[in-house]
Every structure is written in structure tokens, then in C-alpha cells.
Design an enzyme around this catalytic site. Structure first.
Site, mmCIF file in Angstrom:
data_model
loop_
_atom_site.group_PDB
_atom_site.id
_atom_site.type_symbol
_atom_site.label_atom_id
_atom_site.label_comp_id
_atom_site.label_asym_id
_atom_site.label_seq_id
_atom_site.Cartn_x
_atom_site.Cartn_y
_atom_site.Cartn_z
ATOM 1 N N LYS A 155 0.842 -1.190 0.000
ATOM 2 C CA LYS A 155 0.000 0.000 0.000
ATOM 3 C C LYS A 155 0.877 1.240 0.000
ATOM 4 O O LYS A 155 1.945 1.251 0.617
ATOM 5 C CB LYS A 155 -0.923 0.052 1.234
ATOM 6 C CG LYS A 155 -1.768 1.315 1.300
ATOM 7 C CD LYS A 155 -2.621 1.416 2.552
ATOM 8 C CE LYS A 155 -3.373 2.732 2.590
ATOM 9 N NZ LYS A 155 -4.226 2.881 3.782
ATOM 10 N N GLU A 205 -9.830 12.655 11.777
ATOM 11 C CA GLU A 205 -9.119 11.490 12.300
ATOM 12 C C GLU A 205 -8.246 11.786 13.518
ATOM 13 O O GLU A 205 -7.245 12.502 13.427
ATOM 14 C CB GLU A 205 -8.246 10.874 11.196
ATOM 15 C CG GLU A 205 -7.577 9.578 11.611
ATOM 16 C CD GLU A 205 -6.930 8.856 10.453
ATOM 17 O OE1 GLU A 205 -6.365 7.772 10.676
ATOM 18 O OE2 GLU A 205 -6.975 9.376 9.324
ATOM 19 N N GLU A 385 -11.813 10.426 -5.628
ATOM 20 C CA GLU A 385 -11.814 10.471 -4.158
ATOM 21 C C GLU A 385 -11.076 11.709 -3.655
ATOM 22 O O GLU A 385 -11.546 12.396 -2.734
ATOM 23 C CB GLU A 385 -11.175 9.211 -3.593
ATOM 24 C CG GLU A 385 -11.133 9.199 -2.066
ATOM 25 C CD GLU A 385 -10.544 7.925 -1.495
ATOM 26 O OE1 GLU A 385 -9.754 8.008 -0.533
ATOM 27 O OE2 GLU A 385 -10.873 6.841 -2.021
#
Length: 401
Positions: A155, A205, A385
């Protein structure tokens, strides 16, 4: 009865002021560039002046901060607090200071006046430049996916930026008002990172918080844009909860948080499945990790440094992901995907992942947004996104893509 104007000017960050109507929004309204503003689900904080700056040297960051706080307390400041920002690159200088004065209030969500809308941005002839352009970003995503299929890494988070230019000085105070009132349950901040630059944003977050022996982390990974149509919005949320690609991406981040916190905790609870949280523009997969601290000497900032950067903002394995980011992104992240927050001399504090943010100078603004890239990623979807994530800040500026 205590009024908003009577909130004390020397209140510790762990001792919120009386929850009078208007207490939190009065601090938001009192912000001016150069001050330090931070709103979290536990408190609203406004700080002025600089008693001491945290030095940049070879010592670990949490040790430098602890030493600065102890020196401030020894010099007669009864409850010193450090406030500021830490960059993505842990070797770069942080922008952390112990303010002269700190005013606190309950969280914005406890103040009914936060429901009042902020003034709309003034009409301005803004110029928006995408860096890289969508085609360049998509090429970078495709190249990373190819390398993942080849087995190099699993990732990487790749970001892009928007450079916004204005013919008039930017209204930083107005932008902060709009960010805070649009998502008052999140983490809103405006912090000086140099003499003429302000880092501001509205992050969803929490990296980690510590209060006494209680530790909380809330990793987010896996997201989808929201829709103005209610039925479509619900469909997107349900699809996110069932997305194999997003659930895998989320599980990688939660496991990394678990592994980083476990050595510091005597007890740690990690839910087996994520839930959803929403902002004004995005749905996110969310897991709340809770624990009990093994040693009272471990500060919130030490925990944050152990976690930073999580795979949610960097990738895995971390060192290789950092290299891929440096090779792919045509800009320096600076404080984007670093952390912002506060900490006190007892070790309590809250540290937040620096996303949904921008750095403002007098007539220019650089916005940041990133997406987690895994082997199942589609370049066009990742571009979409990041565009959705930009909307949080673009609406506060009065600009659009």
C-alpha cells in the site's frame, strides 16, 4: 452566571471552562491569524503568544517537548501546554510552542451557537491550479499499482494538491469559521507554522489521545464520497461497509495501530469490524481502539510518535512507501499527513492526523488530499476520491475545481 466574555485567560487545556452558551464559539470568533486555535470533541482551545518554542535537535520529539514543558513549569507557569504541528517528515522541524496564555471552553458541539451559519466567502477571482494534473496523478497511481502486483509493497498513499491564488489577501479567519461550523464534531485547527504561514483544516481522524491512563486511537482508512441524494448516500455507505478493497485497506491500518500501541499498554481493545463515520463530504471506515497505559510516564505525544505515520497516510512497509511518495509526488508534503494537537506537562493530550487541510499565506493557499492506493485501486476512482476530499476546504474558500 458566567458569560462567554468572562472565560478565564489562564485555563489549563485539561480543565475546560464553564459550559456557558457561546463559550466555545466566542473562542472561534476571537481567533486572529498568528494565534493557535484547536477544536476537538473534548474541548475548544485558543492560545496567544509564545512563552517558549520547542527546539529542533537530535533528541526524540517527545523528550524535547517534555523538557520544554518542565522548564516552563519550573519557571513559574503552573500548567504549561504545548500546541502546534508536526510535519510528515519526522526529521523536519516541528512548529510547536508553549503559549503565553491559553483559553479553553467545552467542545463546539456543546455550544448551540455553532449551528448559526458562517458568513459566505466573498466573491473573488480565484485561480486554481492542480498539482499534478489529474492525468499525471492517475499515471502515478497506475505505476504504484503495477509495482504492488509485482510484489514490491502492499500500500502507498499518494496525494495531490491545489494551488489557489487570490488577487486580495485571504480571509483566514473566515475560512476557519466555515470549516468549524460545517463539521463541529471533528477536529478543526488554525496554527502558525512560520511567521507568515498558517496551517488550517478540519480533520476527521484522531491519531491518539491520552487522559490519565486511558488511551484512544481512531484510525480511518477506506472512504467514499457522500451524495446529496439521501438514498444514494445510504447506498454508498452500505457499499463501503461491504467493499473488500476498502475493508482490506482498513484492516492494514488497524493492525499497524494495534502493533504500535501494544508495547505501551497493559490492556488494548480492538473491535473486530469497523463502523462508519461521516463528514460533510465523505464516508469513512472507522475503528476506535481503546487501551490502558502500562506506564504513567508515557505521554500522548510519545504514543503519537510511535504511531506516526500510520499506513492510512503513508503506506506499508513504511520506509518503502516513503520512498515511493518522494519519487511520485511533485511537491513537499510539509505538515500535510503530519499531526496537530496539544499536550500538557502531565502527559495528557490529543494528536490528530493532519488531513483536509491547507497552508495559507497572504494571497495563496495550497490544499492537500490523498488516497490510499492498493493493488485493487483504479486510477480514475482515486482521482475522484481526492476531488471529493478537496471539497471540504474548497467550500470554505469559495472556490471549485
Amino acid at each position: 452566571m458566567t458569560t462567554a466574555s468572562q472565560v478565564a485567560t489562564h485555563v489549563t487545556a485539561a480543565d475546560p471552562a464553564h459550559p456557558a452558551i457561546g463559550a466555545a464559539t466566542s473562542l472561534l470568533d476571537a481567533y486572529t491569524p498568528g494565534a493557535r486555535f484547536l477544536a476537538t470533541p473534548t474541548r475548544t482551545l485558543l492560545a496567544h503568544g509564545v512563552r517558549a518554542e520547542v527546539p529542533h535537535d537530535e533528541r526524540p520529539l517527545h523528550e524535547r517537548v517534555a523538557a520544554a514543558l518542565e522548564a516552563a513549569r519550573a519557571a513559574g507557569q503552573p500548567a504549561p501546554v504545548v500546541v502546534g504541528a508536526v510535519p510528515f517528515d519526522h526529521t523536519a522541524p516541528a512548529a510547536l510552542a508553549i503559549p503565553e496564555t491559553v483559553r479553553t471552553a467545552p467542545p463546539l458541539t456543546a455550544d448551540p451557537l455553532v449551528a448559526l451559519p458562517a458568513a459566505a466567502p466573498d466573491a473573488a477571482d480565484l485561480t486554481v491550479r492542480q498539482v499534478p494534473e489529474p492525468a499525471g496523478y492517475e499515471a502515478g497511481v497506475a505505476a504504484a499499482v503495477d509495482r504492488m502486483w509485482a510484489g514490491e509493497f502492499s500500500k502507498v498513499v499518494l496525494a495531490r494538491t491545489l494551488e489557489v491564488s487570490s488577487p486580495e489577501p485571504l480571509d483566514v479567519q473566515g475560512m476557519l469559521e466555515r470549516l468549524a461550523r460545517r463539521d463541529p464534531a471533528g477536529y478543526t485547527f488554525a496554527l502558525p507554522t512560520s511567521e507568515d504561514r498558517t496551517l488550517l483544516g478540519a480533520s476527521p481522524e484522531l491519531l491518539v489521545s491520552r487522559r490519565g491512563g486511558r488511551v484512544v486511537a481512531n484510525p480511518l482508512a477506506g472512504s467514499t464520497p457522500r451524495s446529496a441524494d439521501l438514498a444514494e448516500d445510504v447506498r454508498r455507505a452500505a457499499a463501503l461497509l461491504e467493499s473488500a478493497k476498502d475493508l482490506h485497506e482498513h484492516a492494514v491500518v488497524v493492525d499497524a495501530v494495534h502493533q504500535a500501541l501494544a508495547p505501551h499498554c497493559s490492556e488494548l481493545t480492538v473491535p473486530a469490524k469497523p463502523t462508519l463515520i461521516r463528514t460533510a463530504t465523505m464516508w469513512h471506515l472507522s475503528t476506535t481502539v481503546t487501551g490502558t497505559l502500562a506506564s504513567p510516564a508515557t505521554s500522548a505525544l510519545e504514543l503519537a510518535c510511535a504511531l506516526h505515520p500510520t499506513p492510512a497516510v503513508c503506506g506499508t512497509p513504511t520506509d518503502l512507501a516513503r520512498r515511493v511518495i518522494a519519487e511520485t509526488e511533485p511537491f513537499d508534503r510539509g505538515f500535510f499527513t503530519g499531526m496537530v494537537g496539544w499536550g500538557d506537562a502531565d502527559g495528557d493530550g490529543e494528536w490528530v492526523v493532519t488531513i483536509r487541510c491547507a497552508e495559507a499565506e497572504e494571497r495563496s493557499l495550497r490544499l492537500y488530499a490523498g488516497a490510499g492506493i492498493v493493488s485493487a485501486s483504479q486510477p480514475e476512482a482515486e482521482t475522484a476520491e481526492t476531488a471529493a476530499k478537496f471539497r471540504t476546504f474548497l467550500s470554505a474558500v469559495g472556490a471549485s475545481l
